[in-house]
Motif scaffolding. Sequence first.
Motif, short mmCIF file in Angstrom:
data_model
loop_
_atom_site.label_atom_id
_atom_site.label_comp_id
_atom_site.label_asym_id
_atom_site.label_seq_id
_atom_site.Cartn_x
_atom_site.Cartn_y
_atom_site.Cartn_z
N MET A 119 -11.01 -26.86 17.86
CA MET A 119 -9.61 -26.47 18.03
C MET A 119 -8.95 -26.40 16.66
SD MET A 119 -7.15 -25.80 20.22
CE MET A 119 -7.69 -26.47 21.77
N ARG A 120 -8.25 -25.32 16.39
CA ARG A 120 -7.51 -25.15 15.13
C ARG A 120 -6.04 -25.46 15.41
NH1 ARG A 120 -9.76 -21.49 11.27
NH2 ARG A 120 -7.99 -22.22 10.05
N THR A 121 -5.62 -26.67 15.12
CA THR A 121 -4.25 -27.07 15.42
C THR A 121 -3.26 -26.71 14.31
OG1 THR A 121 -4.68 -29.27 14.52
CG2 THR A 121 -5.01 -28.97 16.89
N GLU A 122 -3.76 -26.30 13.16
CA GLU A 122 -2.87 -25.98 12.05
C GLU A 122 -2.34 -24.55 12.11
OE1 GLU A 122 -6.91 -24.68 10.47
OE2 GLU A 122 -6.14 -26.08 11.94
N LEU A 123 -2.82 -23.77 13.08
CA LEU A 123 -2.41 -22.37 13.20
C LEU A 123 -1.52 -22.16 14.41
CD1 LEU A 123 -5.86 -20.63 12.60
CD2 LEU A 123 -4.02 -20.94 10.95
#
Length: 148
Positions: free
Chosen positions: A128-132
């Motif tokens: 999961m890419r939570t910074e985007l």
Amino acid sequence: MNATIQKMSIDDYDQVLSLWRAFPGVGLSSADSREGIGTFLIRNPGLSLVAKIEGRIVGAALCGHDRRRGYLYHLAVTSSCRRQGVGRALAGQRLARLQAEGIMKCHVFIFRQNREAEAFWRDVGWTMRTELQIMSADIAADVRAADE
């Protein structure tokens, strides 16, 4: 898994659309019209797949790339065929194909509340890419508004 996986063609459209419509985690838009999917398949030849059992489509995944990143859209497997490796095979074969074309990163878009999809993608090794965040524009609506 007893499904046969093959390249998606526009002839598969009606069955694929029915599958997507029955799958609550797939968000459809005007881009998913027959014309839109036909254009997508032409621009990304051989990248999208269907899984069939006895001629009936039980799974489908759209795949494309921009020559830098790969994108998977609308991966869906009918409920009676889940947990049999169909989704894993569709995703895995696409990643191998993207890699063969020199694409080393792929993204998939899932709705935040779609916990089943999130669990599937984590299970097959995605992160999961939570910074985007994603921002979208409805270009057709923007063009219509500008013309008024």
